[in-house]
Design an enzyme around this catalytic site. Structure first.
Site, short mmCIF file in Angstrom:
data_model
loop_
_atom_site.label_atom_id
_atom_site.label_comp_id
_atom_site.label_asym_id
_atom_site.label_seq_id
_atom_site.Cartn_x
_atom_site.Cartn_y
_atom_site.Cartn_z
CB SER A 110 7.89 0.74 25.90
OG SER A 110 7.14 0.34 24.79
CD GLU A 210 3.20 4.45 27.68
OE1 GLU A 210 3.08 5.10 26.63
OE2 GLU A 210 3.75 3.33 27.72
CG HIS A 279 5.63 5.07 23.75
ND1 HIS A 279 5.01 4.43 24.80
CD2 HIS A 279 6.53 4.17 23.23
CE1 HIS A 279 5.49 3.21 24.92
NE2 HIS A 279 6.42 3.02 23.98
#
Length: 309
Positions: A110, A210, A279
């Protein structure tokens, strides 16, 4: 590439908050889960701090804490507490010479994308895009993700084929094969570094992306930014992970799949969709900076080199 040693039972793992703070009630659970894997834990000071409501300490505190973890001979590996926001703030404050001279396996995803990028490019360090202490382990990491994580952490051997759990197909969007080191991570962070000294270099590399909680038009904007910056022209292939909660909210129109078809597919680089990394409910560990082969036609990504020594 510089590589950290594979983690062994009894090793001391430094847990560090480089971005957002964590609910302090969750911290003991995160520590306990890491200890349950067989490791001792050294907790960085920023794991207990909050600054401005959305940062785990000032940029200087977070950078100093991360630099100290690499310099500390007692620490065998580094696991991020969580992502959130703030990692790009500390990039000019990191001691890349010290990091290169004290290679340790560094794990996160992330917002941690910014750190993966600079560690690879400024310290020549292989890192691991993977589950974190508070975000994942403390909430009960699924068995599929945990198996890949433990293998990547503890076995100094290539992960080989990354295989999705049953019911999740890896889809070919552009046929072909490509090889190279894997780089990338969260799309927002890759886009945020464009035009800075820390911009992701994708030349000859396999680009992984992503995202979470971004509508298709926002994904379009960021992919367009990457395209204008030459990212897709330069890369050897494209690996697309999970796009969690990225559906249109208030309007009918393109899906993320459509956006990728419009922006990424025309570059005709081997491209796959829906590998379970990101995620989503499953988040397989993905080594960065080491050699991999993408056979998009077969829907297969193979990690050819260990991320540890």
């Amino acid at each position: 590439m510089n590589k950290g040693r594979a983690w062994r039972a009894g090793d001391t793992i430094g847990i560090i908050a480089t971005s957002s703070p964590v609910d302090q009630e969750l911290l003991p659970k995160a520590i306990a889960e890491v200890e349950a894997l067989g490791y001792k834990v050294k907790v960085g000071e920023t794991c207990k701090q909050s600054y401005g409501g959305y940062l785990a300490g000032t940029p200087e505190q977070r950078a100093d804490g991360l630099n100290a973890m690499f310099a500390d001979d007692e620490v065998d590996g580094i696991l991020c507490l969580r992502g959130g926001y703030g990692a790009p703030q500390i990039l000019p404050l990191l001691d890349y010479d010290c990091i290169a001279q004290n290679p340790k396996l560094f794990v996160g995803y992330s917002d941690i994308t910014a750190l993966h990028t600079v560690f690879g490019q400024n310290a020549n360090l292989a890192t691991l895009h993977g589950p974190m202490a508070a975000s994942d382990l403390a909430h009960g990491l699924d068995d599929w993700s945990k198996s890949y994580l433990i293998r990547a952490l503890s076995e100094p051997e290539p992960l080989g084929d990354l295989i999705n759990p049953p019911g999740e197909e890896i889809v070919c969007m552009v046929e072909g094969c490509a090889s190279g080191p894997v780089v990338g991570g969260n799309l927002t962070l890759v886009a945020a570094l464009m035009g800075t000294p820390y911009q992701l270099d994708t030349r000859g590399k396999l680009l992984f992306l992503e995202e979470i909680d971004e509508e298709p038009y926002r994904v379009d904007r960021m992919l367009t930014q990457l395209a204008l910056g030459g990212v897709f022209e330069d890369c050897a292939g494209v690996i697309l992970g999970t796009w969690t909660n990225c559906e249109p909210k208030k309007r009918e129109g393109f899906s993320v799949w459509d956006v990728v078809q419009n922006i990424v597919v025309p570059y005709e680089k081997p491209t796959i969709w829906n590998i379970q990394i990101g995620h989503g409910a499953v988040n397989m560990a993905l080594p960065f900076g080491v050699e991999a082969t993408l056979d998009a036609t077969a829907g297969k990504l193979t990690i050819e080199e260990s991320v540890t020594r």
